[in-house]
Design a protein around this motif. Structure first.
Motif, PDB file in Angstrom:
ATOM      1  N   ASN A 109       0.860  -1.170   0.000  1.00  0.00           N
ATOM      2  CA  ASN A 109       0.000   0.000   0.000  1.00  0.00           C
ATOM      3  C   ASN A 109       0.904   1.230   0.000  1.00  0.00           C
ATOM      4  O   ASN A 109       1.404   1.663   1.040  1.00  0.00           O
ATOM      5  N   VAL A 110       1.139   1.773  -1.196  1.00  0.00           N
ATOM      6  CA  VAL A 110       2.113   2.847  -1.357  1.00  0.00           C
ATOM      7  C   VAL A 110       1.705   4.082  -0.567  1.00  0.00           C
ATOM      8  O   VAL A 110       2.528   4.724   0.089  1.00  0.00           O
ATOM      9  N   PHE A 111       0.415   4.414  -0.613  1.00  0.00           N
ATOM     10  CA  PHE A 111      -0.051   5.603   0.094  1.00  0.00           C
ATOM     11  C   PHE A 111       0.240   5.487   1.589  1.00  0.00           C
ATOM     12  O   PHE A 111       0.772   6.412   2.213  1.00  0.00           O
ATOM     13  N   ALA A 112      -0.076   4.311   2.164  1.00  0.00           N
ATOM     14  CA  ALA A 112       0.144   4.122   3.601  1.00  0.00           C
ATOM     15  C   ALA A 112       1.628   4.222   3.937  1.00  0.00           C
ATOM     16  O   ALA A 112       2.008   4.824   4.947  1.00  0.00           O
ATOM     17  N   ALA A 113       2.472   3.649   3.082  1.00  0.00           N
ATOM     18  CA  ALA A 113       3.914   3.695   3.350  1.00  0.00           C
ATOM     19  C   ALA A 113       4.430   5.134   3.285  1.00  0.00           C
ATOM     20  O   ALA A 113       5.231   5.563   4.123  1.00  0.00           O
ATOM     21  N   LYS A 114       3.944   5.890   2.296  1.00  0.00           N
ATOM     22  CA  LYS A 114       4.382   7.287   2.189  1.00  0.00           C
ATOM     23  C   LYS A 114       3.882   8.099   3.381  1.00  0.00           C
ATOM     24  O   LYS A 114       4.591   8.953   3.913  1.00  0.00           O
ATOM     25  N   LEU A 115       2.638   7.805   3.793  1.00  0.00           N
ATOM     26  CA  LEU A 115       2.080   8.515   4.941  1.00  0.00           C
ATOM     27  C   LEU A 115       2.924   8.234   6.183  1.00  0.00           C
ATOM     28  O   LEU A 115       3.251   9.148   6.952  1.00  0.00           O
ATOM     29  N   ALA A 116       3.298   6.967   6.367  1.00  0.00           N
ATOM     30  CA  ALA A 116       4.133   6.614   7.515  1.00  0.00           C
ATOM     31  C   ALA A 116       5.459   7.383   7.449  1.00  0.00           C
ATOM     32  O   ALA A 116       5.941   7.900   8.469  1.00  0.00           O
TER      33      ALA A 116
END
Lengths: 249, 321, 293
Positions: free
Chosen positions: B210-217
């Motif tokens: 989940n790219v979005f979640a990883a970037k958010l983290a």
């Protein structure tokens, strides 16, 4: 046959870009353990079709059902976790990372879904995938420095390391030498022992040798489907495709 | 633009190098003249700001032009709770970090819907909004003038953080902690995913992440680190002001990271230290010292895009984290 | 003053800032549209325009109109030349990589600003208006020069529009904007088009600045506000859309003027910036629905 749940099923799957119907109401069924090839002239909608299956963009209409479950609404990364792996048509490795890191990304994803992520099993998984593709001794090279054929193999290794139930290849042998293609055929046969394989391919001898069933696409729809010999003898297919591309490649 | 990749592992060599760096700074405390010791205290704290920025920009490839807002979340989060609510140093530090992480979460949820140039502009604008918020509520924030923390409030148990020696070690402790956090993240499998996102986002998605979640983290962690730097700055130097919310303070960490080497653990420190002295020395001769910041930025992107440590890693030390 | 005349005054003031903003933003939009880069140093071209305007205007004694005219002709040319040099020396060598360009133009921002500080100094200086009679309205008198600014801005924008849509140069520019590779294949010297567009963008900002210096003094830090406002205008209007840019400039200029009369300017700026950031997040094609080409 009827008792087995198909691994993959699409119903009325469609996708248009602007006014163009790239994929038009496709009903498609794939049984577990199959090696299936999708062939068809350029622009027939093959890549669009598999992209809809693995969720790179949403369909305009229709459903995708994986192992009895409707996955149409799932984003791509969730479908990968369900077991659908896609290897890109244009080599799409992380060229500035090492070969090991490339594969490790897949292995750790599989391990995360399995629950535990230990350094040892990560290393073991990566080495195993690299050994199966014959890249083990290049693990610490920078991926971008590999020869083209090896880059394609790395792409396959990344797909393999996800431990998918369905592995989709988009024109995997494009640009490979004859020797490399032979190696690829052996590899796919091995993979097919524990995964279902769906491949888009232009190389007809390879398709005839490898696939159990062939699906022919034309203008966004399925033109014919059958065993290699049935397809070879099909009149409509000959007209649409085989005759036209015989002296193409 | 983005830095080089994570290369072959030599974990022992890397660990030893970083312990050695920290030890050198411990030793420097006893050697440095007072003035330079004070400069180093400040640089160590600002380097943590740059390390937070590096996590988003260097490793994950998110070029933000608004990281001043996270530094300020920490600066004001700690400063205001301590001055207005009478919280102690530890509570102030935690408050600052929490503010930074929370702000980063909100900004990340919004800004990560965009990419590339739009992401740069959006982050710049959100930072500008925070700057104007600080000015507008000048009753509480002190506006342009800012406010000072009383020395009495800047005590942590037996330690007097206004004392230069204690302050130096406190700054070094923060730096060492940030270095440990950075290394833990970038050498972990999660860190590998961040680097992969920088290299090829679409491929990472098709590997099931989940790219979005990883970037958010990454943004939240980055924001928390920057806020830790901001909170520590308020505590150690006792000043909280709107200057730190200006665009300039969003550009500086970018400059420091580019100079030191994006996606290197020690690059931010090298860049911050070097640039601090360039500005420090030139400002003795001219009021237009920012000229050198501008020249440095252009020369860096033109001739030296990998920065000092990025180049060292490429040429000589491929295991450098 | 009653509410009606007060509002009229606010609208007039708003139109003057709209006029200047539209020119500045048009330059930024042109550069973004054709070259696909964000020029963070755009506000500094505005500042340089004002500073050179002061410099040229002090070179001639006598009638202020003479000095002003000289500034109006020469300042944009000098600024255009500076932009041309910057483009050749830096941006072209970066191959217009969007992110590297932003970092490099941030560098230019500091360089121009600090050079202005070194050579022009920290003072704010005005240029005398070329004429200063006031038009008498029933409720208040209004500077005729301010109305002239609006007229001049409209003229320049019409000229730009004419060049873009009715001439060969404009055609070449639009072709480059539409598809760089194809344009190159058709023998369009893309490289020179880029240089020209970058210079033209800077000149538009400089013209805007020359128009404004008689009512707002030249200062080495004056580039920041026009830069942020131009960003806002270009984003609201839709990145790269020229018509959207002009509409948005009028909207922002008017609301900025009107809001500033009734509210605290800090609050107005704060809300406007937040609003624009959210527009970019949720409607990246701009408020007016035209997709960025």
């Amino acid at each position: 046959m009827a008792a087995v749940t198909p691994l993959l099923e699409t119903r009325g799957l469609s996708r248009s870009f602007g006014g163009l119907k790239a994929v038009d109401r496709v009903d498609f069924t794939l049984q577990p353990g199959e090696i299936r090839a999708i062939i068809g002239p350029n622009g027939a909608g093959k890549t669009t079709f598999v992209s809809l299956v693995c969720g790179r963009f949403p369909p305009s209409a229709g459903k995708v059902i994986f192992d009895g479950e409707d996955i149409t609404a799932l984003p791509a990364h969730r479908r990968v976790r369900k077991g659908i792996a896609y290897t890109f048509q244009i080599t799409s490795i992380f060229s500035r990372l090492t070969v090991f890191d490339n594969v490790a990304l897949s292995v750790q994803r599989a391990l995360l879904s399995g629950g535990g992520l230990a350094t040892a099993s990560l290393k073991r998984g990566a080495i195993e995938a690299l050994e199966r593709t014959g890249l083990a001794d290049r693990a610490h090279e920078t991926a971008g420095n590999l020869a083209y054929g090896h880059q394609r193999l790395l792409e396959v290794a990344m797909g393999l390391a996800l431990r998918p139930r369905l592995l989709i290849f988009d024109e995997p042998t494009q640009g490979l030498s004859d020797g490399e293609i032979e190696g690829f055929v052996t590899l796919v046969r091995q993979i097919a022992q524990d995964a279902t394989v769906l491949l888009i391919e232009h190389n007809m001898p390879l398709v005839m040798a490898l696939a159990q069933t062939i699906t022919v696409f034309e203008r966004g729809s399925i033109l014919a489907e059958g065993t290699p010999s049935e397809i070879r003898d099909d009149r409509a297919v000959q007209d649409a495709y085989l005759g036209a591309s015989a002296d193409d490649d | 633009m983005s830095g080089p990749a994570v290369r072959n592992d030599r974990p022992m060599a890397a660990a030893l190098l970083h312990v050695a760096v920290v030890l050198v700074f411990v030793a420097l405390q006893y050697v440095l003249p007072d003035y330079h010791r004070a400069v180093f205290s400040r640089v160590l704290v600002l380097a943590v700001f740059a390390m937070g920025y590096n996590l988003a920009f260097g490793y994950t490839g998110l070029l933000s032009l608004g990281h001043a807002m996270f530094f300020c979340a920490g600066l004001y989060g700690a400063g205001m709770t301590m001055s207005m609510l009478g919280w102690n140093v530890a509570a102030g530090l935690v408050a600052g970090i929490v503010c930074g992480a929370a702000l980063a979460l909100v900004i990340g949820l919004l800004a990560l819907r965009t990419t590339g140039v739009a992401f740069m502009i959006v982050t710049l604008m959100f930072a500008q909004v925070l700057y104007l918020v600080i000015l507008y509520f000048n009753e509480y924030t002190g506006g342009d003038q800012g406010f000072s923390l009383r020395p009495a409030a800047r005590q942590l148990g037996p330690f007097d953080l206004t004392d230069p020696t204690t302050r130096y070690f406190a700054a070094l402790a923060l730096f060492a902690a940030a270095l440990a956090v950075t290394l833990a993240i970038v050498r972990s499998p999660r860190g590998r995913v961040l680097v992969a996102i920088r290299e090829n986002e679409d491929r990472v998605r098709m590997l099931g992440y989940n790219v979005f979640a990883a970037k958010l983290a990454a943004v939240v962690l980055s924001g928390a680190l920057c806020a830790a730097a901001g909170a520590t700055y308020a505590i150690l130097f006792g000043y909280v002001g709107a200057t730190f919310a200006t665009i300039q303070y969003s550009i500086l960490p970018l400059l420091w990271v580019l100079l030191g080497g994006a996606a290197t653990a020690l690059g931010p420190l090298v860049g911050t230290l070097f640039m601090y002295y360039v500005v420090d020395i030139t400002s003795n001769y001219t009021t237009a010292y920012l000229l050198f910041v501008g020249v440095a930025l252009i020369l860096l992107v033109l001739y030296f895009p990998k920065g000092v440590l990025g180049t060292v890693r490429e040429r000589w030390l491929p295991w450098l984290p | 003053m009653a509410f009606g005349p007060h509002l009229l005054l606010a609208v007039l003031e708003g139109l003057v800032s709209s006029a200047v903003l539209a020119l500045t933003a048009l330059g930024l939009s042109l550069v973004f549209g054709v070259m696909r880069i964000v020029n963070v140093a755009h506000g500094e071209f505005f500042m340089l325009g004002a500073v050179f305007a002061w410099w040229f205007s002090t070179m001639v004694a006598g009638d202020p109109a003479l000095g002003f005219l000289l500034a109006l002709v020469l300042a944009p040319l000098v600024v255009g030349a500076i932009a041309l040099v910057a483009e050749r020396l830096v941006l072209r060598r970066l191959n217009y990589d969007p992110e590297a360009t932003i970092v490099a133009t941030i560098g230019m921002l500091y360089i121009f600003e600090q050079l202005a500080l070194m050579f022009y100094g920290p003072e704010a200086r005005a240029v005398p208006a070329p004429f200063d009679f006031r038009i008498t309205l029933p409720w208040f008198g209004y500077s005729a020069y301010k109305l002239a600014i609006i007229a001049a801005s409209i003229l320049v924008m019409l000229a730009t529009w004419f060049v873009l849509t009715r001439t060969r140069i404009g055609l070449v520019m639009r072709a480059t904007q539409y598809d760089r590779e194809t344009a190159q294949a058709f023998g369009i010297p893309v490289d020179r088009v880029y240089a020209g567009v970058f210079a033209l963008g800077a000149m538009l900002a400089a013209i805007a600045a020359v128009l404004i210096v008689p009512i707002q003094q030249a200062h080495y830090l004056m580039g920041t506000d026009p830069l942020l406002l131009s960003f806002i205008v270009v984003i609201i209007g839709g990145l790269g859309s020229l018509r959207g840019t002009v509409v948005a400039a009028v909207l922002i200029g008017l609301s900025d003027g009107i809001i500033a009369v009734f509210f605290s300017p800090t609050l107005a700026k704060m809300l406007a910036t937040l609003f624009v950031a959210l527009v970019l997040v949720f409607r990246p094609q701009g408020l007016f629905g035209t997709t960025a080409r």
